[in-house]
Every structure is written in C-alpha cells, then in structure tokens.
Design a protein around this motif. Sequence first.
Motif, PDB file in Angstrom:
ATOM      1  N   ASP A 250      -2.919   3.259  -8.346  1.00 25.66           N
ATOM      2  CA  ASP A 250      -4.256   3.303  -7.751  1.00 25.66           C
ATOM      3  C   ASP A 250      -4.402   2.385  -6.543  1.00 25.66           C
ATOM      4  O   ASP A 250      -4.841   2.815  -5.468  1.00 25.66           O
ATOM      5  CB  ASP A 250      -5.310   2.933  -8.808  1.00 25.66           C
ATOM      6  CG  ASP A 250      -5.399   3.970  -9.913  1.00 25.66           C
ATOM      7  OD1 ASP A 250      -5.014   5.126  -9.662  1.00 25.66           O
ATOM      8  OD2 ASP A 250      -5.846   3.628 -11.015  1.00 25.66           O
ATOM      9  N   THR A 251      -4.088   1.110  -6.701  1.00 25.03           N
ATOM     10  CA  THR A 251      -4.291   0.106  -5.654  1.00 25.03           C
ATOM     11  C   THR A 251      -3.173  -0.920  -5.741  1.00 25.03           C
ATOM     12  O   THR A 251      -2.453  -0.992  -6.743  1.00 25.03           O
ATOM     13  CB  THR A 251      -5.629  -0.629  -5.855  1.00 25.03           C
ATOM     14  OG1 THR A 251      -5.587  -1.330  -7.111  1.00 25.03           O
ATOM     15  CG2 THR A 251      -6.808   0.344  -5.825  1.00 25.03           C
TER      16      THR A 251
ATOM     17  N   THR B 257       0.836  -1.202   0.000  1.00 23.96           N
ATOM     18  CA  THR B 257       0.000   0.000   0.000  1.00 23.96           C
ATOM     19  C   THR B 257       0.870   1.251   0.000  1.00 23.96           C
ATOM     20  O   THR B 257       0.598   2.215  -0.730  1.00 23.96           O
ATOM     21  CB  THR B 257      -0.930   0.006   1.217  1.00 23.96           C
ATOM     22  OG1 THR B 257      -1.763  -1.165   1.198  1.00 23.96           O
ATOM     23  CG2 THR B 257      -1.814   1.242   1.225  1.00 23.96           C
TER      24      THR B 257
END
Length: 275
Positions: A234-235, A225
């Motif tokens: 984004d992720t 993360t």
Amino acid sequence: MSDRYGDIFSGHPHTAKRTVSQVVAEPELVVEDAASGFCGAVVGFDRSYDGDFVKLADARGAVRLFALREAAFLIDGKPVTLVRPAKSAPGKPARSASGSTRVEGVRAKVAAPSRIWVEGVHDAALVERVWGHDLRVEGVVVEHLEGLDNLAARLAEFGPGPGRRVGVLVDHLVTGSKETHLTAGLGEFVLVTGHPFVDVWQAVKPAAVGIPEWPRVPRDEDWKTGVCTRLGWDTPQDGWRRVYSAVNSFRDLEAPLLGAVERLIDFVTEPGEQF
C-alpha cells in the motif's frame, strides 16, 4: 428400543465447545493456516503492539507472518493452537539475534564516548533489531544522521579522537558513488563501512520478506515508493512494517550488512579506546 432423539442433556453437537490441542511451535514444524490455506514450516516469531506472530516458510521459500490465535492452524487437518517454545533451559547459553552469547541480567552501562552513526531511522531500527543486545552490553549508542550530507558537520561538532571514535554505516557504498566521495579521508578515529544496496531494505533477504527478489527501480524514481508499487504494497509505511517484521536474527540479513556492522562494533569497542 433406541432413543431416536438421543440424549437431550448432552448438548447440541453444533453448539458444544470444541477442545483444541495446544502445540509448541518448534522450528521446522509444518502447519497450515486455517484461514488462508498457506502451508509452511515454522522459522521464527515476531511480537508487535497487536500480539505475537509466527513466521512460516513454504516449500518455495516464501515467508509469511500469522497471528498466534486459538485454533488458527491445522496439523494433519485437525485444528490446533500454536504456542511459542519455552525459553532455553538453565545451563544452555542463549543466543542473541546477532548470534552472540546473550548476557543475562546485565545492567545497562553508561553510554561510552564512541558512537555508531547510521544514515536514517530504518537503518537504526534494523541495527537495534539484530545487534541491540550486544550494543547495550558494550554501552555503545547508535544515532542516525538524517542523511549522509550532515556527516561533515556532525563530525566537526563531535570531535573524534583517542577514546572517542565514530563508526559510520553507509548505504550504497560503491566505487564512484556520491556516498564514497562524502566519506573519504575522515581520519584515523573514524571508520566508514557500508553495503552496496541502494537502501537498507535491500539488505534484508527477499526470502525473509516473502518475495522472490527486490524489484529494480529506475534512478529517477523514489526507491521505496517504486518498490511498494511493484510489490503491491500500500505505502512505504506498510512496506517498512513488512520489512521490519521479517527480521528476527542475523540470518535474515545479507552478508555485506552483517560484515559492515560487525566491523563498526569492533572498531568502537577496541580495548583501550572507549575511555
């Protein structure tokens, strides 16, 4: 007297269909992506569920993927359609992603008793990406542990012994780490190798991913993360897609991971040890 309106049957110049040349995307061919202006040399290819992609590296080492679409690239300012090179000519030994000689037409073997275990799904996917051909030739199965904490229980269930070896690939295998303590003293039929990186993502060279370096993430923060946040991804799912797509061969991986996996393959395929 000249015809001021031209030949009305020849078609309007803005509606006439363009003829775009096809160019074989040979290694080191320099092209420009027409949409973004990114200019780089061809360094590889990738294939996914949404088509074929070419990998371009610019002068600074940044690498990006671009779809192989019609008229998507420019050479000397002229639009071209890139196509993948043909397969190696007969008689020339092809190489697998690991650099070994590819064995053509081999039938899948019945799985050998010995195994290679890795910590997670991403580790397994990268091992398959680079060494998949070699492992299928040898009949070696790679399984993920879903965490190193499960190692002791899995070994007790598996029962390593003569002809039934286990090779274990471990992330962050450095002196004094938790991983080192969990993998100590497992017996002669178990070999543990690893790399010093916090996560297997870091074992992919930054240049292959198109970044200058992997960000530093504090220990109290989830590493994937934190990396995605610092790189503007984004992720973690998006991050993994980028990392996985960046790997085409052993050249895209750091030396510690390469050496660790090669030692495991040698260990579980040592003559006389498989059956």
